[in-house]
Design a protein around this motif. Structure first.
Motif, PDB file in Angstrom:
ATOM      1  N   ASN A 342     -29.618  11.230  -5.561  1.00 41.16           N
ATOM      2  CA  ASN A 342     -28.398  11.277  -4.754  1.00 41.16           C
ATOM      3  C   ASN A 342     -27.565  10.014  -4.973  1.00 41.16           C
ATOM      4  O   ASN A 342     -26.329  10.069  -5.121  1.00 41.16           O
ATOM      5  N   ARG A 345     -25.944  10.064  -8.561  1.00 47.24           N
ATOM      6  CA  ARG A 345     -24.862  11.033  -8.735  1.00 47.24           C
ATOM      7  C   ARG A 345     -23.593  10.618  -7.998  1.00 47.24           C
ATOM      8  O   ARG A 345     -22.492  10.922  -8.437  1.00 47.24           O
ATOM      9  N   TYR A 346     -23.733   9.937  -6.872  1.00 44.77           N
ATOM     10  CA  TYR A 346     -22.545   9.600  -6.077  1.00 44.77           C
ATOM     11  C   TYR A 346     -22.083   8.165  -6.290  1.00 44.77           C
ATOM     12  O   TYR A 346     -21.131   7.735  -5.637  1.00 44.77           O
ATOM     13  N   SER A 347     -22.764   7.430  -7.144  1.00 43.90           N
ATOM     14  CA  SER A 347     -22.315   6.068  -7.475  1.00 43.90           C
ATOM     15  C   SER A 347     -21.440   6.107  -8.729  1.00 43.90           C
ATOM     16  O   SER A 347     -21.637   6.957  -9.605  1.00 43.90           O
ATOM     17  N   GLY A 368     -21.946   2.929  -4.395  1.00 44.73           N
ATOM     18  CA  GLY A 368     -20.972   4.012  -4.358  1.00 44.73           C
ATOM     19  C   GLY A 368     -19.933   3.819  -3.278  1.00 44.73           C
ATOM     20  O   GLY A 368     -19.849   2.749  -2.637  1.00 44.73           O
ATOM     21  N   ILE A 371     -20.070   6.641   2.874  1.00 45.43           N
ATOM     22  CA  ILE A 371     -19.767   7.885   3.589  1.00 45.43           C
ATOM     23  C   ILE A 371     -18.875   7.549   4.770  1.00 45.43           C
ATOM     24  O   ILE A 371     -19.129   6.573   5.509  1.00 45.43           O
ATOM     25  N   ARG A 385     -22.112  19.123   2.816  1.00 40.96           N
ATOM     26  CA  ARG A 385     -21.617  18.139   1.850  1.00 40.96           C
ATOM     27  C   ARG A 385     -20.236  17.702   2.312  1.00 40.96           C
ATOM     28  O   ARG A 385     -19.354  18.541   2.564  1.00 40.96           O
ATOM     29  N   GLN A 389     -16.142  15.585  -2.380  1.00 39.17           N
ATOM     30  CA  GLN A 389     -17.192  15.144  -3.296  1.00 39.17           C
ATOM     31  C   GLN A 389     -16.976  15.770  -4.673  1.00 39.17           C
ATOM     32  O   GLN A 389     -16.752  16.973  -4.787  1.00 39.17           O
ATOM     33  N   ASP A 390     -17.035  14.914  -5.703  1.00 40.63           N
ATOM     34  CA  ASP A 390     -16.879  15.411  -7.065  1.00 40.63           C
ATOM     35  C   ASP A 390     -18.208  15.823  -7.680  1.00 40.63           C
ATOM     36  O   ASP A 390     -18.255  16.729  -8.516  1.00 40.63           O
ATOM     37  N   ALA A 391     -19.269  15.148  -7.292  1.00 45.27           N
ATOM     38  CA  ALA A 391     -20.588  15.451  -7.873  1.00 45.27           C
ATOM     39  C   ALA A 391     -21.089  16.791  -7.363  1.00 45.27           C
ATOM     40  O   ALA A 391     -20.839  17.190  -6.219  1.00 45.27           O
TER      41      ALA A 391
END
Length: 432
Positions: A342, A345-347, A368, A371, A385, A389-391
């Motif tokens: 997680n 992917r979000y960093s 990243g 939130i 989600r 979010q792009d991921a």
């Protein structure tokens, strides 16, 4: 083979009561014989002493022996000091004098057994006799009362049979409720039952709760799978149809690649759904000693390829041992892998993801965007989600993490770092 509880209890009572009753009859007979013999012996001794004191009057008042009729199964005979008969009833005439003897003897007269007491002194001898049959007749009367139990016993057994039926009536009511209950009814059975049946009802209520929970999990899994797989499968169909329409090799190959990527995402979603469904049904785990270095290194190895692809650097800081000495190593490895995946992917590409394991807590830190505050409270919900979010993802990873943490009594929390990024923390829960 089924059998009646009341029949079993009835047979057990008969097998127990019958020998006890026979033993009681024997003991009552022995006790009655002892008491009756003692009572009659004392009466004979007292009567003989009283008669002995009348010897002087008998000697002076009669020159000839007197004979009296007596039909009360008793006999009396009196002799002077020279063993001459002074008084004797019909049965007493058969008694022989025993000058100087005092005590009891048993003799046979006219086919009857007599118990004779002799009392001797200077004035003479007195004999008082009684038939043994008199004593046995009294004993038979006492023993007859024991035979009344043969009449009382069937009545008592019927009363016990009725009482058992009344005591088991709650089971009949519960059986009727179970027969009428629907499969999805998780209402507990009534516990207003005898204390001996209460553990059975409690166990059945626990079973009903587990079955209801299992059905709920299965329905949730079915609904989630149907909801989440609908879009990937629809996309797969569109892309497959597109592949059929494309003639250019390059475009066709690109479309096939998208199909394969969609298949991978759908397969990953199914795996996560199955994993979460299994975890939600588990209440306890087979704990074993943990090797945190091995768990951490394996989890980082599983996300190393994704991190290399994004240019993310993975950093492991292991301080002694982890916060748990025992646990399920495979599930804890899955927990760390999901957290690291997680974070990767979000960093942003080229950032750093750190895994810190110490005796007090476990932390996963990234660089990243973090939130937004309004979304922090909902992180960890199934399929949730945050917008924007792009991921890619299914929204199940942190749900799985939360369930594994709960099974290991770990408290899961996340917050935004002041320097930027997200910090996920796992700490042992305080014992109550």
């Amino acid at each position: 083979m089924s059998h009646s509880l009341r029949g079993t209890v009835g047979r057990s009572l008969l097998k127990t009561i019958t020998p006890l009753w026979l033993l009681a009859c024997l003991l009552v007979g022995l006790l009655a014989h002892h008491e009756v013999s003692e009572l009659y012996d004392e009466q004979q001794q007292l009567f003989a002493r009283q008669l002995y004191h009348t010897l002087p009057q008998l000697k002076s008042g009669a020159s000839n022996a007197r004979h009296e009729e007596n039909a009360d199964h008793q006999a009396v005979a009196i002799w002077d000091g020279q063993a001459r008969a002074l008084v004797a009833d019909t049965d007493g005439m058969q008694l022989s004098p025993r000058p100087g003897f005092t005590g009891f003897v048993t003799s046979l007269h006219d086919k009857e057994i007599w118990r004779v007491y002799y009392y001797s002194g200077e004035q003479g001898t007195v004999a008082v006799a009684q038939e043994e049959g008199e004593r046995w007749e009294l004993m038979r009367g006492l023993l007859l009362t024991q035979l009344l139990w043969l009449i009382i016993l069937p009545v008592a057994m019927l009363a016990i049979w009725w009482a058992l039926g009344r005591g088991l009536s709650p089971l009949v009511l519960i059986r009727q409720q179970l027969q009428q209950r629907s499969t999805d009814d998780d209402t507990p059975l009534p516990t207003d039952v005898p204390s001996e049946i209460r553990p059975l009802i409690d166990a059945m209520n626990q079973l009903i709760a587990r079955v209801a929970s299992t059905l709920q999990h299965e329905r949730r899994f079915t609904a989630d799978a149907a909801h989440e797989l609908r879009s990937p499968l629809a996309g797969l169909r569109v892309q497959a149809e597109l592949v059929q329409l494309l003639d250019e090799p390059a475009a066709r190959q690109a479309a096939i690649g998208k199909v394969l990527a969609s298949v991978d995402r759908a397969s990953h979603l199914v795996d996560e759904l199955l994993a979460l469904s299994r975890l939600e049904q588990q209440q306890t785990l087979p704990f074993a000693p943990l090797s945190w270095p091995a768990i951490a290194e394996q989890a980082m190895a599983e996300v190393a390829a994704a991190a290399t692809q994004r240019g993310t650097r993975l950093c492991l800081q292991l301080d002694g041992h982890g916060p748990l000495a025992d646990g399920d190593a495979s599930l804890l490895q899955l927990l760390l892998r999901n957290l690291l995946d997680n974070a990767v992917r979000y960093s942003p590409p080229g950032s750093q993801v750190a895994l810190q394991i110490g005796p007090q807590q476990i932390q996963v830190l990234d660089n990243g965007p973090g939130i937004a505050a309004e979304h922090l409270a909902r992180i960890g919900e199934r399929f949730y989600r945050p917008a924007g979010q792009d991921a890619s993802g299914s929204g199940l990873g942190l749900s799985i993490v939360g369930r594994i943490a709960s099974l290991h009594r770990l408290q899961l929390a996340w917050h935004n770092r002041p320097e930027g990024g997200l910090c996920v923390t796992l700490q042992p829960r305080a014992t109550q």
